[in-house]
Design a protein around this motif. Structure first.
Motif, mmCIF file in Angstrom:
data_model
loop_
_atom_site.group_PDB
_atom_site.id
_atom_site.type_symbol
_atom_site.label_atom_id
_atom_site.label_comp_id
_atom_site.label_asym_id
_atom_site.label_seq_id
_atom_site.Cartn_x
_atom_site.Cartn_y
_atom_site.Cartn_z
ATOM 1 N N ARG A 1 -3.016 60.334 160.736
ATOM 2 C CA ARG A 1 -4.328 60.066 162.227
ATOM 3 C C ARG A 1 -3.872 61.259 163.480
ATOM 4 O O ARG A 1 -4.080 61.970 163.895
ATOM 5 C CB ARG A 1 -4.702 59.111 162.466
ATOM 6 N N ALA A 2 -1.977 60.894 163.573
ATOM 7 C CA ALA A 2 -1.812 62.372 164.692
ATOM 8 C C ALA A 2 -1.387 63.523 163.933
ATOM 9 O O ALA A 2 -2.364 64.435 165.283
ATOM 10 C CB ALA A 2 -0.255 61.222 164.657
ATOM 11 N N GLN A 3 -1.234 63.175 162.878
ATOM 12 C CA GLN A 3 -1.459 64.954 162.503
ATOM 13 C C GLN A 3 -2.767 65.783 162.753
ATOM 14 O O GLN A 3 -3.513 66.694 163.422
ATOM 15 C CB GLN A 3 -0.848 65.467 160.678
ATOM 16 N N GLN B 1 -8.607 60.451 154.662
ATOM 17 C CA GLN B 1 -7.620 59.901 154.369
ATOM 18 C C GLN B 1 -6.813 58.295 155.364
ATOM 19 O O GLN B 1 -6.716 57.477 154.413
ATOM 20 C CB GLN B 1 -6.877 60.926 154.366
ATOM 21 N N ALA B 2 -6.985 59.184 155.927
ATOM 22 C CA ALA B 2 -6.270 57.312 157.178
ATOM 23 C C ALA B 2 -6.647 55.793 157.341
ATOM 24 O O ALA B 2 -6.280 55.335 156.967
ATOM 25 C CB ALA B 2 -6.393 58.413 158.513
ATOM 26 N N ASP B 3 -7.998 56.209 157.356
ATOM 27 C CA ASP B 3 -9.096 55.417 156.989
ATOM 28 C C ASP B 3 -8.933 54.621 155.740
ATOM 29 O O ASP B 3 -8.474 53.333 155.463
ATOM 30 C CB ASP B 3 -10.715 55.545 157.032
ATOM 31 N N SER B 4 -8.657 55.054 154.839
ATOM 32 C CA SER B 4 -8.605 55.012 152.952
ATOM 33 C C SER B 4 -6.587 54.426 153.029
ATOM 34 O O SER B 4 -7.063 52.770 152.899
ATOM 35 C CB SER B 4 -8.764 56.032 152.353
ATOM 36 N N MET B 5 -5.671 54.718 153.744
ATOM 37 C CA MET B 5 -4.610 54.065 153.774
ATOM 38 C C MET B 5 -4.789 52.624 154.698
ATOM 39 O O MET B 5 -3.839 52.182 154.188
ATOM 40 C CB MET B 5 -3.844 55.409 153.984
ATOM 41 N N TRP B 6 -5.708 53.214 155.834
ATOM 42 C CA TRP B 6 -6.091 52.291 156.701
ATOM 43 C C TRP B 6 -6.344 50.612 156.118
ATOM 44 O O TRP B 6 -5.722 49.220 155.657
ATOM 45 C CB TRP B 6 -6.374 51.384 157.584
ATOM 46 N N LYS B 7 -7.490 50.564 155.030
ATOM 47 C CA LYS B 7 -7.877 49.926 154.537
ATOM 48 C C LYS B 7 -6.910 49.534 153.135
ATOM 49 O O LYS B 7 -6.779 48.263 153.465
ATOM 50 C CB LYS B 7 -9.483 50.691 153.616
#
Length: 127
Positions: free
Chosen positions: A69-71, A103-109
């Motif tokens: 998310r930062a990237q 990708q960030a959302d999927s990782m967070w889930k």
């Protein structure tokens, strides 16, 4: 059997937890860690979850999600500097930013599911 004990104050809950520990009961103290007496934090849900494999993996995945998310935010700012507003971004840049968000959302889930698994493991192991 499992027992749920609650009280009106954190101090009262800590006193109940301390008494149960002294009687050999496996206890999980639920609540904000900063509100739990220092010497009882080792039985807090957060601490016990962090010690499980699923809890450690959840922390790693959550950290990786935050990095992506930062990237993405950094690339978004660079694109704004170069192209101006979002509508001026080339399709390739928009697609990349969208993919990074997904990708960030999927990782967070995934991290949330691992966290839930760890919480279940901890709570299933208490009296």
């Amino acid at each position: 059997k499992q027992l749920l004990a609650c009280a009106n104050t954190n101090i009262a809950v800590d006193n109940v937890v301390e008494g149960l520990i002294l009687r050999g009961v496996r206890v999980v103290r639920v609540g904000r860690p900063v509100k739990i007496r220092e010497e009882l934090r080792h039985v807090s849900l957060d601490m016990l979850v962090a010690e499980t494999e699923a809890g450690r993996e959840a922390a790693r995945v959550r950290s990786a999600s935050l990095q992506v998310r930062a990237q993405k935010q950094q690339r978004d700012m660079e694109a704004q500097r170069v192209f101006g507003k979002w509508t001026s971004f080339p399709r390739k840049v928009k697609d990349l930013l969208k993919t990074m968000t997904e990708q960030a959302d999927s990782m967070w889930k995934k991290a949330e599911k691992l966290q839930e698994k760890a919480v279940k493991q901890v709570l299933d192991g208490c009296d």
